[in-house]
Design a protein around this motif. Structure first.
Motif, mmCIF file in Angstrom:
data_model
loop_
_atom_site.group_PDB
_atom_site.id
_atom_site.type_symbol
_atom_site.label_atom_id
_atom_site.label_comp_id
_atom_site.label_asym_id
_atom_site.label_seq_id
_atom_site.Cartn_x
_atom_site.Cartn_y
_atom_site.Cartn_z
ATOM 1 N N GLY A 91 -1.766 -1.904 1.889
ATOM 2 C CA GLY A 91 -0.521 -1.456 1.273
ATOM 3 C C GLY A 91 -0.097 -2.197 0.012
ATOM 4 N N GLY B 77 -1.642 -2.203 -2.740
ATOM 5 C CA GLY B 77 -1.948 -1.365 -3.904
ATOM 6 C C GLY B 77 -3.365 -1.489 -4.445
ATOM 7 N N LYS B 78 -4.279 -1.980 -3.636
ATOM 8 C CA LYS B 78 -5.657 -2.181 -4.109
ATOM 9 C C LYS B 78 -6.307 -0.880 -4.590
ATOM 10 C CE LYS B 78 -6.960 -3.961 -0.165
ATOM 11 N NZ LYS B 78 -5.644 -3.861 0.506
ATOM 12 N N SER B 79 -6.180 0.180 -3.776
ATOM 13 C CA SER B 79 -6.781 1.464 -4.162
ATOM 14 C C SER B 79 -6.152 1.988 -5.442
ATOM 15 C CB SER B 79 -6.593 2.500 -3.058
ATOM 16 O OG SER B 79 -7.204 2.055 -1.886
ATOM 17 N N CYS B 80 -4.836 1.792 -5.566
ATOM 18 C CA CYS B 80 -4.136 2.271 -6.767
ATOM 19 C C CYS B 80 -4.546 1.495 -8.014
ATOM 20 C CB CYS B 80 -2.626 2.183 -6.570
ATOM 21 S SG CYS B 80 -2.015 3.397 -5.390
ATOM 22 N N ASN C 143 1.001 -7.384 -7.503
ATOM 23 C CA ASN C 143 1.136 -5.993 -7.955
ATOM 24 C C ASN C 143 2.564 -5.460 -7.742
ATOM 25 O OD1 ASN C 143 0.249 -3.389 -8.868
ATOM 26 N ND2 ASN C 143 -0.068 -2.740 -6.749
ATOM 27 N N LYS C 144 2.860 -4.348 -8.391
ATOM 28 C CA LYS C 144 4.130 -3.595 -8.303
ATOM 29 C C LYS C 144 5.268 -4.218 -9.127
ATOM 30 C CE LYS C 144 2.791 -1.856 -3.710
ATOM 31 N NZ LYS C 144 3.187 -1.328 -2.420
ATOM 32 N N ASP D 2 6.704 -2.951 -11.480
ATOM 33 C CA ASP D 2 7.691 -1.898 -11.797
ATOM 34 C C ASP D 2 8.844 -1.906 -10.796
ATOM 35 O OD1 ASP D 2 6.859 0.621 -9.715
ATOM 36 O OD2 ASP D 2 5.282 -0.793 -10.177
ATOM 37 N N ALA E 30 0.162 -1.045 -10.853
ATOM 38 C CA ALA E 30 -0.804 0.060 -10.817
ATOM 39 C C ALA E 30 -0.099 1.349 -11.217
ATOM 40 C CB ALA E 30 -1.407 0.188 -9.428
ATOM 41 N N LYS E 31 1.226 1.358 -11.043
ATOM 42 C CA LYS E 31 1.996 2.567 -11.356
ATOM 43 C C LYS E 31 2.125 2.783 -12.863
ATOM 44 C CE LYS E 31 6.249 4.967 -10.201
ATOM 45 N NZ LYS E 31 7.463 4.945 -9.375
HETATM 46 P P1 GDP Z 1 -4.026 -0.581 -0.449
HETATM 47 O O1 GDP Z 1 -3.893 -0.342 1.019
HETATM 48 O O2 GDP Z 1 -3.916 -2.035 -0.793
HETATM 49 O O3 GDP Z 1 -5.244 0.037 -1.059
HETATM 50 O O4 GDP Z 1 -2.736 0.079 -1.118
HETATM 51 P P2 GDP Z 1 -2.598 1.534 -1.836
HETATM 52 O O5 GDP Z 1 -3.312 1.513 -3.128
HETATM 53 O O6 GDP Z 1 -2.989 2.579 -0.846
HETATM 54 O O7 GDP Z 1 -1.027 1.564 -2.112
HETATM 55 C C1 GDP Z 1 -0.085 1.426 -1.073
HETATM 56 C C2 GDP Z 1 1.237 2.051 -1.472
HETATM 57 O O8 GDP Z 1 1.814 1.317 -2.555
HETATM 58 C C3 GDP Z 1 1.116 3.482 -1.955
HETATM 59 O O9 GDP Z 1 2.246 4.191 -1.482
HETATM 60 C C4 GDP Z 1 1.159 3.385 -3.457
HETATM 61 O O10 GDP Z 1 1.689 4.548 -4.055
HETATM 62 C C5 GDP Z 1 2.064 2.187 -3.649
HETATM 63 N N1 GDP Z 1 1.759 1.439 -4.889
HETATM 64 C C6 GDP Z 1 0.574 0.919 -5.246
HETATM 65 N N2 GDP Z 1 0.672 0.285 -6.419
HETATM 66 C C7 GDP Z 1 1.950 0.409 -6.826
HETATM 67 C C8 GDP Z 1 2.679 -0.050 -7.978
HETATM 68 O O11 GDP Z 1 2.178 -0.702 -8.893
HETATM 69 N N3 GDP Z 1 4.013 0.285 -8.027
HETATM 70 C C9 GDP Z 1 4.623 0.999 -7.041
HETATM 71 N N4 GDP Z 1 5.917 1.273 -7.192
HETATM 72 N N5 GDP Z 1 3.969 1.434 -5.949
HETATM 73 C C10 GDP Z 1 2.651 1.147 -5.840
#
Ligand code: GDP
Length: 171
Positions: free
Chosen positions: A16, A18-21, A119-120, A122, A150-151
């Motif tokens: 969660g 944001g790695k994938s993002c 990350n995040k 924003d 990532a956003k």
């Molecule tokens: P992972 O489990 O680490 O791969 O996380 P995801 O990439 O699946 O992201 C988890 C959640 O965080 C999702 O709902 C994304 O939309 C949100 N998210 C990821 N990066 C950002 C960011 O830079 N800003 C915001 N506001 N949300 C983000």
């Protein structure tokens, strides 16, 4: 172009954060809003140029294997760089950075370069981990530090470029 190199990077950190993002933003210049485990781009690739050399960056995402013990040694093997992510709005993800770091150091080649990424950015209004805290942790463990979103794509390219430059300069 004088040479072609291949650098393998791994993305790690709590589910969660944001790695994938981050991966999707870097490789496809896209951001997915809805939380979806299946966006899990497990692998991405991008070309970089450093001093007239062509560098292929291969990035592997843990996609759904975030429980510490389930990450296999194979995943860490041969990685030149690790991108260790936390979420600046979630304290627990920053606390766990310590555990992730120990995990990388235990299973990776000794010369692995690590970048700590908050990350995040924003979501600054919801921030609970300060920039200084991240910076201090990274300094203590002698690793690079950066915050990104990532956003908005803020600093996303820079994470991969800086890591690649550090590896290039060392080799
Ligand atoms: P992972 O489990 O680490 O791969 O996380 P995801 O990439 O699946 O992201 C988890 C959640 O965080 C999702 O709902 C994304 O939309 C949100 N998210 C990821 N990066 C950002 C960011 O830079 N800003 C915001 N506001 N949300 C983000």
């Amino acid at each position: 172009m004088s040479h072609k190199y291949l650098y393998k990077f791994i993305l790690i950190g709590d589910a969660g954060v944001g790695k994938s993002c981050v991966l999707l933003q870097y490789t496809n210049k896209k951001f997915e809003t809805s939380y979806n485990y299946t966006i899990g781009v497990e692998f991405g690739s991008q070309m970089l140029e450093i001093k007239n050399n062509l560098i292929q960056i291969q990035i592997w995402d843990t996609a759904g294997q975030e429980t510490f013990r389930s990450i296999t040694r194979n995943y860490y093997r041969e990685a030149a760089g690790a991108i260790l992510c936390y979420d600046i709005t979630r304290r627990s993800s920053f606390v766990n950075v310590q555990v992730w770091l120990e995990d990388i150091l235990k299973h990776s080649p000794k010369q692995i370069e690590i970048i700590l990424v908050g990350n995040k950015t924003d979501l600054d209004k919801k921030r609970v981990v300060s920039y200084e805290e991240g910076k201090k942790f990274a300094k203590k463990h002698n690793i690079i530090f950066m915050e990104c979103s990532a956003k908005t794509s803020f600093n996303v390219d820079k994470i991969f470029e800086d890591l690649a430059h550090v590896i290039y300069d060392k080799t």
